[in-house]
Design a protein around this motif. Structure first.
Motif, PDB file in Angstrom:
ATOM      1  N   HIS A   3       0.833  -1.207   0.000  1.00  0.00           N
ATOM      2  CA  HIS A   3       0.000   0.000   0.000  1.00  0.00           C
ATOM      3  C   HIS A   3       0.870   1.260   0.000  1.00  0.00           C
ATOM      4  CE1 HIS A   3      -3.903  -2.007   0.633  1.00  0.00           C
ATOM      5  NE2 HIS A   3      -3.164  -2.914   1.262  1.00  0.00           N
ATOM      6  N   ILE A   4       1.941   1.211   0.764  1.00  0.00           N
ATOM      7  CA  ILE A   4       2.861   2.349   0.809  1.00  0.00           C
ATOM      8  C   ILE A   4       3.469   2.580  -0.569  1.00  0.00           C
ATOM      9  CG2 ILE A   4       5.084   3.109   1.766  1.00  0.00           C
ATOM     10  CD1 ILE A   4       4.200   1.566   4.367  1.00  0.00           C
ATOM     11  N   GLU A   5       3.869   1.501  -1.219  1.00  0.00           N
ATOM     12  CA  GLU A   5       4.459   1.614  -2.554  1.00  0.00           C
ATOM     13  C   GLU A   5       3.449   2.192  -3.550  1.00  0.00           C
ATOM     14  OE1 GLU A   5       7.199   1.645  -5.545  1.00  0.00           O
ATOM     15  OE2 GLU A   5       7.518   1.380  -3.391  1.00  0.00           O
ATOM     16  N   LEU A   9       8.028  -2.556  11.363  1.00  0.00           N
ATOM     17  CA  LEU A   9       7.637  -1.892  10.116  1.00  0.00           C
ATOM     18  C   LEU A   9       8.729  -0.946   9.646  1.00  0.00           C
ATOM     19  CD1 LEU A   9       5.572  -1.087   7.916  1.00  0.00           C
ATOM     20  CD2 LEU A   9       4.590   0.524   9.574  1.00  0.00           C
ATOM     21  N   GLN A  10       9.313  -0.209  10.575  1.00  0.00           N
ATOM     22  CA  GLN A  10      10.384   0.727  10.207  1.00  0.00           C
ATOM     23  C   GLN A  10      11.576  -0.008   9.586  1.00  0.00           C
ATOM     24  OE1 GLN A  10      11.073   2.651  13.988  1.00  0.00           O
ATOM     25  NE2 GLN A  10       9.400   4.120  13.689  1.00  0.00           N
ATOM     26  N   LYS A  11      11.933  -1.143  10.159  1.00  0.00           N
ATOM     27  CA  LYS A  11      13.050  -1.930   9.611  1.00  0.00           C
ATOM     28  C   LYS A  11      12.730  -2.403   8.203  1.00  0.00           C
ATOM     29  CE  LYS A  11      14.954  -3.717  13.967  1.00  0.00           C
ATOM     30  NZ  LYS A  11      15.087  -4.919  14.847  1.00  0.00           N
ATOM     31  N   ALA A  12      11.498  -2.842   7.976  1.00  0.00           N
ATOM     32  CA  ALA A  12      11.100  -3.285   6.640  1.00  0.00           C
ATOM     33  C   ALA A  12      11.138  -2.128   5.649  1.00  0.00           C
ATOM     34  CB  ALA A  12       9.705  -3.900   6.698  1.00  0.00           C
ATOM     35  N   LEU A  13      10.706  -0.955   6.084  1.00  0.00           N
ATOM     36  CA  LEU A  13      10.716   0.216   5.205  1.00  0.00           C
ATOM     37  C   LEU A  13      12.138   0.616   4.834  1.00  0.00           C
ATOM     38  CD1 LEU A  13       7.955   2.350   6.967  1.00  0.00           C
ATOM     39  CD2 LEU A  13       7.847   1.452   4.629  1.00  0.00           C
ATOM     40  N   LEU A  14      13.042   0.526   5.792  1.00  0.00           N
ATOM     41  CA  LEU A  14      14.434   0.943   5.543  1.00  0.00           C
ATOM     42  C   LEU A  14      15.134   0.028   4.543  1.00  0.00           C
ATOM     43  CD1 LEU A  14      15.445   1.967   9.156  1.00  0.00           C
ATOM     44  CD2 LEU A  14      15.367   3.496   7.163  1.00  0.00           C
ATOM     45  N   SER A  15      14.601  -1.156   4.321  1.00  0.00           N
ATOM     46  CA  SER A  15      15.192  -2.036   3.315  1.00  0.00           C
ATOM     47  C   SER A  15      14.728  -1.658   1.902  1.00  0.00           C
ATOM     48  CB  SER A  15      14.845  -3.495   3.621  1.00  0.00           C
ATOM     49  OG  SER A  15      13.466  -3.734   3.434  1.00  0.00           O
ATOM     50  N   TYR A  41      13.467   1.964   1.249  1.00  0.00           N
ATOM     51  CA  TYR A  41      13.461   3.418   1.070  1.00  0.00           C
ATOM     52  C   TYR A  41      14.611   4.045   1.838  1.00  0.00           C
ATOM     53  CZ  TYR A  41       8.612   2.505  -0.375  1.00  0.00           C
ATOM     54  OH  TYR A  41       7.494   2.020  -0.994  1.00  0.00           O
ATOM     55  N   SER A  42      14.939   5.269   1.484  1.00  0.00           N
ATOM     56  CA  SER A  42      16.002   5.982   2.185  1.00  0.00           C
ATOM     57  C   SER A  42      15.559   6.332   3.597  1.00  0.00           C
ATOM     58  CB  SER A  42      16.357   7.278   1.437  1.00  0.00           C
ATOM     59  OG  SER A  42      15.298   8.224   1.560  1.00  0.00           O
ATOM     60  N   LEU A  99       1.724   6.915  -6.859  1.00  0.00           N
ATOM     61  CA  LEU A  99       0.756   7.961  -7.203  1.00  0.00           C
ATOM     62  C   LEU A  99       1.261   9.362  -6.845  1.00  0.00           C
ATOM     63  CD1 LEU A  99      -2.517   6.166  -6.012  1.00  0.00           C
ATOM     64  CD2 LEU A  99      -1.720   6.447  -8.369  1.00  0.00           C
ATOM     65  N   GLY A 100       2.494   9.429  -6.365  1.00  0.00           N
ATOM     66  CA  GLY A 100       3.096  10.732  -6.071  1.00  0.00           C
ATOM     67  C   GLY A 100       2.936  11.187  -4.642  1.00  0.00           C
ATOM     68  N   GLY A 101       2.595  10.263  -3.737  1.00  0.00           N
ATOM     69  CA  GLY A 101       2.290  10.666  -2.372  1.00  0.00           C
ATOM     70  C   GLY A 101       3.346  10.384  -1.332  1.00  0.00           C
ATOM     71  N   ALA A 102       4.605  10.237  -1.711  1.00  0.00           N
ATOM     72  CA  ALA A 102       5.646   9.877  -0.740  1.00  0.00           C
ATOM     73  C   ALA A 102       5.763  10.890   0.390  1.00  0.00           C
ATOM     74  CB  ALA A 102       6.990   9.714  -1.439  1.00  0.00           C
ATOM     75  N   GLU A 103       5.494  12.156   0.096  1.00  0.00           N
ATOM     76  CA  GLU A 103       5.606  13.186   1.130  1.00  0.00           C
ATOM     77  C   GLU A 103       4.264  13.511   1.769  1.00  0.00           C
ATOM     78  OE1 GLU A 103       7.665  16.526  -0.514  1.00  0.00           O
ATOM     79  OE2 GLU A 103       9.558  15.427  -0.685  1.00  0.00           O
ATOM     80  N   GLN A 104       3.224  12.751   1.397  1.00  0.00           N
ATOM     81  CA  GLN A 104       1.888  12.976   1.966  1.00  0.00           C
ATOM     82  C   GLN A 104       1.338  11.703   2.611  1.00  0.00           C
ATOM     83  OE1 GLN A 104       1.321  15.050  -2.035  1.00  0.00           O
ATOM     84  NE2 GLN A 104      -0.580  15.583  -0.977  1.00  0.00           N
ATOM     85  N   LEU A 105       2.235  10.802   2.913  1.00  0.00           N
ATOM     86  CA  LEU A 105       1.874   9.522   3.513  1.00  0.00           C
ATOM     87  C   LEU A 105       2.187   9.558   5.002  1.00  0.00           C
ATOM     88  CD1 LEU A 105       2.609   6.056   1.963  1.00  0.00           C
ATOM     89  CD2 LEU A 105       3.081   6.448   4.377  1.00  0.00           C
TER      90      LEU A 105
END
Length: 315
Positions: free
Chosen positions: A246-248, A284-290, A292-293, A253-259
């Protein structure tokens, strides 16, 4: 790695306290609450929004709403490290303050009974976001589970306009599709979906379609990815990897800074594996860091929400 702060735009602790006032937010020895002070500390929380939700079996009036605010004041705000967030300045000062911000939202405007004086009273008491409905119809609009799928009523339109005037964020989670579009076309301010996911990934009616997400993002709004298992995936068990889909999609859709995140902790009885309370948000944070920056993940976890609130809460 620098410490990642966490922020969450939706939990239902106040509903559980309303149902059972003997529960303790500060130290829940019964393990009946998902969101507690120790778990917020564990999460590195910088902000938690507490929803006021009046269940179907309670009267639709201001009384349970005001009782919920009383519980918030007595059981949450009395904790020394918790600080009330009502203004843009209070939101801007949270990060690095050592405090956990607490903000009030209203989930379903049923109890206002169409009287905007009640909205103004709630604003004075600190409510800063309003979802017009829960799943069903009320005086303001149809909810997403209302079969007729109606939009805003005349009084609902007046409610949106008064929220805009006061500086209360309008929350489109739970609205019917037609009411969603009515709000988006009417609101003069960016709106939020506090706890909704992507219908293209999981076809649950509570999720938002791509055209809804695109329009909300284009209007400067925010989307709170939620951890409700049935909104994340139609299979079981639901994994953190399913949340990432869902995050991806929102990023595509251009929402990386509005999520942002709107967990719905304490409003759910089943959980994403490894994501059952704020103390597990680190997984979740650990999964995201794999994927995204670090700066992007910091935005997802708290930075995007804090920036939005600093821009759009009243002075």
């Amino acid at each position: 790695m620098a410490e990642l702060y966490s922020a969450d735009f939706h939990c239902d602790v106040l509903w559980k306290l309303l149902e059972n006032p003997s529960l303790s937010f500060e130290q829940d020895v019964t393990n009946a609450l998902d969101v507690t002070l120790p778990r917020l500390r564990q999460a590195g929380a910088v902000l938690q929004t507490f929803a006021i939700y009046v269940s179907e079996r309670m009267e639709k009036s201001m009384l349970p709403i005001l009782r919920s605010i009383d519980l918030f004041q007595r059981k949450v705000l009395t904790v020394p490290e918790i600080t009330l967030v009502r203004t843009s300045d209070e939101a801007a000062k949270l990060q690095g303050s050592g405090k956990i911000g607490a903000m009030l939202s209203l989930e379903g405007a049923d109890g206002l009974n169409g009287d905007l004086a009640m909205l103004r009273i709630l604003f004075a008491l600190g409510v800063r976001a309003v979802g017009l409905t829960w799943n069903h119809a009320n005086w303001a609009a149809d909810g997403v589970m209302e079969p007729r799928g109606g939009g805003l009523t005349k009084k609902g339109r007046a409610l949106v306009e008064e929220c805009n005037r006061l500086g209360i964020l309008v929350d489109v989670s739970h609205l019917s599709d037609r009411a969603f579009w009515d709000v988006l076309h009417l609101s003069s301010k960016p709106v939020i979906a506090s706890h909704s996911n992507c219908r293209a990934i999981c076809p649950h009616p509570r999720n938002l379609a791509d055209d809804q997400l695109t329009a909300l993002l284009a209007a400067g709004g925010m989307v709170g990815v939620t951890f409700v298992p049935q909104f994340v995936a139609s299979h079981h068990p639901v994994q953190i990897a399913d949340v990432l889909r869902h995050i991806e999609r929102i990023c595509e859709l251009g929402g990386a800074e509005q999520l942002m995140f709107g967990s719905d902790f304490d409003g759910i009885e089943t959980y994403v594996d490894g994501l059952a309370h704020p103390g597990e948000v680190e997984q979740l944070q650990k999964a995201l860091l794999s994927h995204y920056s670090e700066s992007t993940v910091a935005g997802f976890c708290s930075g995007n929400m804090l920036r939005f609130l600093a821009m759009h809460l009243p002075d």
